[in-house]
Design an enzyme around this catalytic site. Structure first.
Site, mmCIF file in Angstrom:
data_model
loop_
_atom_site.group_PDB
_atom_site.id
_atom_site.type_symbol
_atom_site.label_atom_id
_atom_site.label_comp_id
_atom_site.label_asym_id
_atom_site.label_seq_id
_atom_site.Cartn_x
_atom_site.Cartn_y
_atom_site.Cartn_z
ATOM 1 N N LYS A 183 -3.708 -8.971 2.824
ATOM 2 C CA LYS A 183 -5.359 -8.697 3.054
ATOM 3 C C LYS A 183 -5.805 -10.019 3.552
ATOM 4 C CE LYS A 183 -4.610 -4.707 1.245
ATOM 5 N NZ LYS A 183 -4.626 -3.316 1.611
HETATM 6 C C1 LIG Z 1 -4.529 -2.167 0.243
HETATM 7 C C2 LIG Z 1 -5.316 -1.192 0.446
HETATM 8 C C3 LIG Z 1 -5.377 -0.261 -0.955
HETATM 9 C C4 LIG Z 1 -4.810 -0.566 -2.044
HETATM 10 O O1 LIG Z 1 -4.781 -1.678 -2.390
HETATM 11 P P1 LIG Z 1 -3.866 -2.176 -3.882
HETATM 12 O O2 LIG Z 1 -4.620 -3.472 -4.284
HETATM 13 O O3 LIG Z 1 -2.527 -2.698 -3.360
HETATM 14 O O4 LIG Z 1 -3.731 -1.345 -4.943
HETATM 15 C C5 LIG Z 1 -6.152 0.948 -0.751
HETATM 16 N N1 LIG Z 1 -6.779 1.069 0.294
HETATM 17 C C6 LIG Z 1 -6.956 0.516 1.359
HETATM 18 C C7 LIG Z 1 -7.601 0.931 2.514
HETATM 19 C C8 LIG Z 1 -5.965 -0.667 1.490
HETATM 20 O O5 LIG Z 1 -5.814 -1.309 2.655
#
Ligand SMILES: *Cc1c(COP(=O)(O)O)cnc(C)c1O
Length: 375
Positions: A183
Site C-alpha cells: 500500500k
Molecule cells: C488491501 C486491501 C484490503 C485488505 O487489507 P488487509 O490489511 O490486507 O486486510 C481491503 N480492501 C482494499 C480495497 C484493499 O486494497
C-alpha cells in the site's frame, strides 16, 4: 534492460531505528507507539479519532459490528475491489449485495446502482476509493441519510485523498485503511479505523481488545483490573508495527506527491494511444494514486503481461471481480462495467522511488508490445 517491479517499499534507516528503539524499550505490544501512530494518522487525515488494528479486514469487520450490522442484513459493496470488502460482510453474517461502478472512466461504486439495490434489509454501504480516487461520497451519503444506512469507506487506496473539496476518510461513519506491504504506506500487516463519532471510537477501542475495560498497558500505568463488558476480538496492533507506521506516515505526503507526478507522466505519455485508455480523466479531486490502472483496448492481456515481464516490467490486475469468484457465486449478479474492466484492466508500476525515466521506459515498452498485438 531495466528492471521495474510493480511496487517497491520506501523503507530506510528511519524504519530500522524505530523498530530497534521499540525492541530495546521492551514494550512491544500495543502501547505508547500505537497511540502516537493513531494520533499522527488522525491529524494528517483531518479526523477526530483513529484506532489502529491488525489489518484492514479487521477494521472493516469492527466497523460493521459497531454499526450494528448483523445476520440477515444486506450490505451494498462494489465487486471491483479486493475480496476483503465483501468478506468482512460475510464475517459479520450479513449478505453482500454487489453494485456496478459508474462507467468505464469512473471505476468507483455507482450511486445510481446503489439506489437500485436498496431493500428493506439494507443496513450499510461500503464504497471503495479505487486507486486513490474517491467514490461520489456526496451522493452516497445523501442516499444513506435518506434510507437510514451506515457508510463505511474502504479507504485502503486513498490515504490523504480528496474529492469534491472534501477529505476522504472523514465522510462516512467509519473509514478503513490497510498497511499491508504494497500500500502507499506499509507496516507489514496493519490497519486503521477513522471515525468522527466519539461513541463509535469508544466501542471500537473496547471491541479491538476483547471488550476489556483496561488494556495491559493501562494496568501497567496504574489502572485497576479489568472487567469484560462486551464480546470482543483481538484486533490489536503492536508497538513494533506502530513504530514502523510512525516512520512511514511521516513519508506519506511526499509519497502521494511523487505518485501524482509519476501518474501525470503516465497520462501524458499514453493519452494519445488508441490502444489503451486511462480512467478518471475527469476526477474532481486529488488522488493518492495507489494503482496506475489502464484499460486495454486491444490485445490479449495475458500475453501483454508476459511480454512486458520479459522487458523487466512488473504488472498486475485490479481486480478480478469479486462476484465472479467461486465462493461468491450465490451472490452473483450482472455488473456490465465491472465485468468489462475486470477482463481488460492492466496495472502498471507505481511507487515512490520510481523515476520519470522509469515511467517513460514502461510506456515505451507497453506501446511496443501493443503494436504487435492483433485487435
Ligand atoms: C488491501 C486491501 C484490503 C485488505 O487489507 P488487509 O490489511 O490486507 O486486510 C481491503 N480492501 C482494499 C480495497 C484493499 O486494497
Amino acid at each position: 534492460m531495466k528492471n521495474i517491479p510493480l511496487f517497491d517499499l520506501n523503507f530506510g534507516k528511519e524504519e530500522e531505528e524505530a523498530v530497534i528503539e521499540v525492541l530495546r524499550s521492551k514494550w512491544i505490544s500495543m502501547g505508547p507507539k500505537t497511540k502516537e501512530f493513531e494520533d499522527e494518522y488522525a491529524r494528517l487525515h483531518h479526523s477526530k479519532y483513529a484506532v489502529a488494528v491488525t489489518n484492514c479486514t479487521a477494521a472493516l469487520h469492527l466497523a460493521l459490528r459497531v454499526c450494528g450490522v448483523g445476520v440477515g442484513d444486506e450490505v451494498i459493496v462494489p465487486s471491483l475491489t479486493f475480496v476483503a470488502t465483501a468478506s468482512a460482510v460475510r464475517m459479520i453474517g450479513a449478505t453482500p449485495v454487489f453494485a456496478d461502478v459508474v462507467s468505464l472512466d469512473d471505476w468507483t461504486i455507482s450511486p445510481e446502482d446503489i439506489k437500485q439495490k436498496i431493500t428493506k434489509k439494507t443496513k450499510a454501504v461500503i464504497p471503495m476509493h479505487f486507486g486513490g480516487h474517491g467514490a461520489d461520497m456526496l451522493k452516497i451519503c445523501a442516499l444513506a441519510e435518506k434510507y437510514g444506512l451506515k457508510v463505511i469507506e474502504d479507504a485502503c487506496h486513498a490515504p490523504l485523498g480528496v474529492r469534491d473539496g472534501q477529505h476522504l476518510g472523514t465522510l462516512g461513519d467509519f473509514a478503513c485503511y490497510s498497511f499491508y506491504s504494497n500500500k502507499n504506506m506499509a507496516t507489514g500487516e496493519g490497519g486503521m479505523l477513522l471515525t468522527q463519532n466519539e461513541e463509535y471510537e469508544k466501542q471500537s477501542r473496547l471491541l479491538r481488545a476483547h471488550g476489556m475495560t483496561a488494556t495491559a498497558y493501562d494496568r501497567e500505568q496504574g489502572k485497576e483490573f479489568y472487567d469484560i463488558v462486551d464480546w470482543g476480538y483481538n484486533y490489536r496492533m503492536d508497538d513494533i508495527r506502530a513504530a514502523i507506521g510512525v516512520a512511514q506516515v511521516a513519508k506519506l505526503e511526499a509519497d502521494v506527491k511523487k505518485r501524482k507526478m509519476l501518474a501525470d507522466r503516465y497520462r501524458e505519455n499514453l493519452v494519445d494511444q488508441a490502444d489503451v485508455s486511462i480512467p478518471f480523466s475527469q476526477y474532481p479531486g486529488e488522488s493518492s494514486n495507489y494503482v496506475m490502472g489502464v484499460l486495454l483496448e486491444k490485445g490479449d492481456r495475458k500475453e501483454i503481461r508476459k511480454l512486458l515481464a520479459e522487458k523487466g516490467v512488473g504488472t498486475s490486475m485490479h481486480y478480478p471481480p469479486v462476484h465472479q469468484f467461486e465462493c461468491y457465486k450465490e451472490f452473483s449478479t450482472e455488473l456490465p462495467f465491472t465485468e468489462d474492466i475486470g477482463c481488460r484492466e492492466l496495472s502498471l508500476p507505481l511507487y515512490f522511488s520510481m523515476t520519470i525515466e522509469d515511467v517513460d521506459y514502461v510506456c515505451d515498452q507497453l506501446k511496443l508490445v501493443l503494436t504487435k498485438q492483433k485487435v
